[in-house]
Design a protein around this motif. Structure first.
Motif, mmCIF file in Angstrom:
data_model
loop_
_atom_site.group_PDB
_atom_site.id
_atom_site.type_symbol
_atom_site.label_atom_id
_atom_site.label_comp_id
_atom_site.label_asym_id
_atom_site.label_seq_id
_atom_site.Cartn_x
_atom_site.Cartn_y
_atom_site.Cartn_z
ATOM 1 N N PHE A 127 49.649 55.293 33.971
ATOM 2 C CA PHE A 127 51.017 55.679 34.360
ATOM 3 C C PHE A 127 51.829 56.260 33.203
ATOM 4 O O PHE A 127 53.045 56.123 33.143
ATOM 5 C CB PHE A 127 51.762 54.495 34.983
ATOM 6 C CG PHE A 127 51.191 54.065 36.300
ATOM 7 C CD1 PHE A 127 51.466 54.783 37.458
ATOM 8 C CD2 PHE A 127 50.351 52.971 36.390
ATOM 9 C CE1 PHE A 127 50.913 54.420 38.674
ATOM 10 C CE2 PHE A 127 49.787 52.595 37.608
ATOM 11 C CZ PHE A 127 50.081 53.324 38.761
ATOM 12 N N SER A 128 51.144 56.898 32.290
ATOM 13 C CA SER A 128 51.847 57.604 31.224
ATOM 14 C C SER A 128 52.220 59.017 31.667
ATOM 15 O O SER A 128 53.057 59.675 31.041
ATOM 16 C CB SER A 128 50.966 57.680 29.963
ATOM 17 O OG SER A 128 49.751 58.363 30.240
ATOM 18 N N LEU A 180 56.212 59.127 39.106
ATOM 19 C CA LEU A 180 57.100 59.519 40.205
ATOM 20 C C LEU A 180 56.563 58.997 41.535
ATOM 21 O O LEU A 180 57.331 58.485 42.362
ATOM 22 C CB LEU A 180 57.228 61.044 40.261
ATOM 23 C CG LEU A 180 58.043 61.599 41.436
ATOM 24 C CD1 LEU A 180 59.488 61.145 41.333
ATOM 25 C CD2 LEU A 180 57.956 63.117 41.489
ATOM 26 N N ALA A 181 55.260 59.119 41.751
ATOM 27 C CA ALA A 181 54.658 58.624 42.992
ATOM 28 C C ALA A 181 54.831 57.113 43.123
ATOM 29 O O ALA A 181 55.064 56.599 44.217
ATOM 30 C CB ALA A 181 53.177 58.985 43.029
ATOM 31 N N LEU A 182 54.735 56.402 41.990
ATOM 32 C CA LEU A 182 54.926 54.949 42.002
ATOM 33 C C LEU A 182 56.360 54.601 42.404
ATOM 34 O O LEU A 182 56.588 53.690 43.207
ATOM 35 C CB LEU A 182 54.597 54.376 40.626
ATOM 36 C CG LEU A 182 54.601 52.848 40.507
ATOM 37 C CD1 LEU A 182 53.533 52.235 41.410
ATOM 38 C CD2 LEU A 182 54.357 52.424 39.053
ATOM 39 N N LEU A 183 57.317 55.335 41.853
ATOM 40 C CA LEU A 183 58.719 55.128 42.228
ATOM 41 C C LEU A 183 58.932 55.465 43.704
ATOM 42 O O LEU A 183 59.641 54.759 44.422
ATOM 43 C CB LEU A 183 59.628 55.999 41.355
ATOM 44 C CG LEU A 183 59.698 55.636 39.867
ATOM 45 C CD1 LEU A 183 60.485 56.690 39.095
ATOM 46 C CD2 LEU A 183 60.340 54.265 39.691
ATOM 47 N N GLY A 184 58.274 56.554 44.154
ATOM 48 C CA GLY A 184 58.378 56.942 45.558
ATOM 49 C C GLY A 184 57.800 55.890 46.484
ATOM 50 O O GLY A 184 58.339 55.639 47.571
ATOM 51 N N LEU A 185 56.715 55.257 46.062
ATOM 52 C CA LEU A 185 56.108 54.197 46.869
ATOM 53 C C LEU A 185 57.063 53.017 46.999
ATOM 54 O O LEU A 185 57.199 52.431 48.085
ATOM 55 C CB LEU A 185 54.789 53.750 46.225
ATOM 56 C CG LEU A 185 53.979 52.701 46.998
ATOM 57 C CD1 LEU A 185 53.618 53.210 48.387
ATOM 58 C CD2 LEU A 185 52.713 52.339 46.218
ATOM 59 N N ALA A 186 57.724 52.672 45.901
ATOM 60 C CA ALA A 186 58.712 51.584 45.940
ATOM 61 C C ALA A 186 59.853 51.935 46.889
ATOM 62 O O ALA A 186 60.315 51.090 47.675
ATOM 63 C CB ALA A 186 59.247 51.322 44.536
ATOM 64 N N VAL A 187 60.290 53.203 46.843
ATOM 65 C CA VAL A 187 61.388 53.644 47.707
ATOM 66 C C VAL A 187 61.016 53.546 49.180
ATOM 67 O O VAL A 187 61.772 52.997 49.984
ATOM 68 C CB VAL A 187 61.796 55.103 47.363
ATOM 69 C CG1 VAL A 187 62.759 55.657 48.422
ATOM 70 C CG2 VAL A 187 62.439 55.175 45.997
#
Length: 485
Positions: free
Chosen positions: A197-198, A204-211
């Motif tokens: 995740f560097s 961004l995809a990880l943040l999108g998954l949380a959203v």
């Protein structure tokens, strides 16, 4: 509108259907840019393929919505366009005009087996357990697409596992490749691992998954589409969302090239050349069979896998399909809508058009009627004007939505008796294997073959429907053909 699309009856409303249609479009809009890049390798003009992709997708999806009244969208299939380019044209030596003629014939065969109810007979022959497994398998498949597109995984291949680079046998002594590396094929020696995740895209995809998880759990209306928009905006400061607008895919350029591909399938270099050499006829027949078989079962898997879980194809509709005549059920109409799209696409200049598994994104957003498909079709038509702006939305913004929708599709797994190996093994092959091999048809084939094998060795062969026996044998024949060609 309520009366035509039966919105109240399907417990939905116009705003929900519109939102679902937009969600489906963005989930599959990547095909507008990927399909031309794949098919243009055969010598087809890229801009003509771009417009042919739009026309085939819009016409097929619109017919699906207005005739069948179900929320499924169609477009040229990803696996099928790769088969068109790398196998039919590169490996087998067909010209792109001849390949389009093969696709056109495949479309006619699909229409024939739909009108003669062969597709319906296949659906009726599939055991309940396998139907439930296929539903969960679609979930695994769509979630895996999301995980892959999100950039959460990296793959390491051992040198000894490399099979080919740029569709040519791997040579360890070769260090440079003209035009760069476009494709790498590796066998079982490839190992997946989680990225660190560097990279801003994966982050961004990880943040999108949380959203999307938060919005879905909190039951926010339009959660899936809203998550795509939020993630796209967040991607701007991260440098993932590219605001540069390119005019490469424009309506003017596409119209100027369309005459090259339009009707080529039926011309002298297409259909005329295809059957001009008698020695080539067996190869032509085998290729048409491979095309048709994959196309048919990709669609059946999508319909069966998503329809029952979401209630789009209800128990009443299944009874109407089994006992009715003509196009008496939504499933009958949906199968016919899907079958005509391939031939239409071939006439304009693109590979097999099929029902997209990404339709589940719109279904997950609440789409339940053909109005969802109509909205998606309209957006496909508008994309001919606004394609440069559509490309702004990054893959990493859509991937989390696919993961979430995939999870929602896995509910059918609870209907399977996993403690009974006679059920569990075929169910596993028709579901988990489907996602891992990245192919709906192959997952169904594995499920059918293991089901027939287990029933035979346990003395229960009489429980296997004759149609299922025939289809299973045809699957085995198909694998043999693919190995030969």
């Amino acid at each position: 509108m309520d009366r035509y699309f039966k919105l109240t009856e399907n417990r939905t409303k116009v705003s929900t259907e519109i939102m679902a249609g937009v969600t489906t479009f963005f989930a599959m809009s990547y095909i507008l840019f990927v399909n031309p890049s794949v098919l243009s390798l055969t010598g087809m003009p890229s801009q003509a393929v771009f417009l042919a992709t739009i026309i085939a997708s819009a016409v097929g999806t619109l017919f699906m919505g207005l005739f069948a009244n179900v929320p499924y969208a169609l477009a040229p299939g990803m696996g099928l366009n790769a088969f068109f380019t790398y196998t039919v044209c590169f490996a087998l030596g067909f010209t792109w005009q001849e390949a389009l003629a093969l696709v056109f014939i495949c479309g006619l065969i699909n229409i024939l087996i739909t009108v003669t109810k062969i597709r319906k007979m296949i659906i009726k022959a599939i055991p309940e357990t396998l139907q439930q497994a296929m539903g969960g398998g679609i979930g695994v498949f769509i979630a895996y697409i999301g995980i892959k597109n999100a950039g959460f995984l990296q793959f390491t291949s051992e040198p000894s596992s490399l099979v080919s680079i740029n569709n040519k046998a791997f040579d360890a002594a070769q260090s440079t490749f003209k035009g760069g590396i476009t494709s790498i094929v590796s066998n079982g020696g490839i190992v997946p691992a989680l990225v660190n995740f560097s990279q801003s895209g994966a982050l961004l995809a990880l943040l999108g998954l949380a959203v999307v998880i938060i919005l879905l759990v909190k039951k926010v209306p339009g959660a899936v589409l809203l998550s795509i928009l939020i993630t796209t905006i967040v991607g701007i400061p991260l440098g993932v969302t590219n605001l540069h607008v390119s005019g490469a895919n424009s309506l003017g350029n596409s119209l100027s090239q369309l005459h090259i591909t339009f009707g080529a399938a039926l011309g002298a270099k297409g259909m005329g050349s295809l059957f001009g050499d008698a020695d080539k006829l067996p190869l032509v027949i085998m290729t048409i069979f491979a095309f048709s078989f994959s196309d048919t079962f990709d669609t059946l898997g999508t319909f069966i896998g998503t329809g029952r879980r979401t209630g789009i194809f209800s128990a009443e509709d299944e009874k109407a399909m089994e006992n009715g005549h003509g196009f008496s059920s939504k499933m009958d109409k949906a199968l016919f809508a899907d079958s005509i799209a391939t031939s239409i696409g071939a006439i304009f200049g693109t590979s097999n058009t099929t029902t997209y598994v990404e339709s589940t994104a719109g279904i997950g957003a609440g789409g339940r009627t053909g109005l969802t498909s109509v909205v998606t079709a309209i957006l496909f038509l508008l994309s001919s004007l606004f394609a440069p702006f559509i490309s702004i939305i990054p893959t990493q913004a859509i991937a989390p939505a696919l993961i979430a929708v995939g999870v929602m599709m896995m509910g059918t797994f609870k209907e399977i008796d996993w403690n009974n190996l006679e059920e569990a093994i075929p169910a596993f092959m028709a579901s988990i294997f489907m996602g891992l091999c990245y192919n709906i048809s192959y997952g169904i084939a594995a499920g059918f073959i293991t089901y027939c094998l287990i029933k035979s060795i346990t003395g229960k062969a009489k429980e296997i429907h004759p149609v299922l026996w025939i289809v299973t044998i045809l699957f085995i024949v198909n694998f043999i053909i693919l190995a030969i060609i």
